[in-house]
Motif scaffolding. Structure first.
Motif: not given
Length: 110
Positions: A47-71
């Motif tokens: 995360l750019k410029g953010v430190e996560v503390d206990p209790g915080d929640e992070v939801l990453v957007r636009n991530t691929p659901s699968r990547i090929a083995f060996g990738t």
């Protein structure tokens, strides 16, 4: 209107409950590093410029659901960070030693 002990106690419970669930949201850029090889299987998020503390929640957007083995792949994305209230953070710090498995949830949705 006369205040009774029960009505004061109920008001305190409502205020403390609202304080406990209160969050602040922010959208931040992030770098996502995914690897699925014979030696490593991981997903790291910086995360750019953010430190996560206990209790915080992070939801990453636009991530691929699968990547090929060996990738191995790295890409830029954004994440929503929900900051826990001070009260929730303290409760988690107090109970975190005995309930470590409840402090995090990792999932991949497809």
């Amino acid at each position: 209107m006369e205040l009774t002990g029960w009505s004061v106690a109920a008001a305190v419970v409502v205020v403390v409950g609202a304080w406990y669930v209160m969050t602040r949201k922010s959208e931040v850029p992030c770098t996502v590093d995914l690897e699925m090889t014979h030696d490593h299987f991981h997903a790291h998020v910086d995360l750019k410029g953010v430190e996560v503390d206990p209790g915080d929640e992070v939801l990453v957007r636009n991530t691929p659901s699968r990547i090929a083995f060996g990738t191995t792949t790295t890409f830029e994305s954004s994440a929503e960070v929900k900051r826990a209230s001070w009260l929730k953070r303290q409760v988690i710090k107090l109970t975190g030693g005995t309930e470590i498995h409840e402090l995090y949830e990792v999932g991949f949705e497809g």
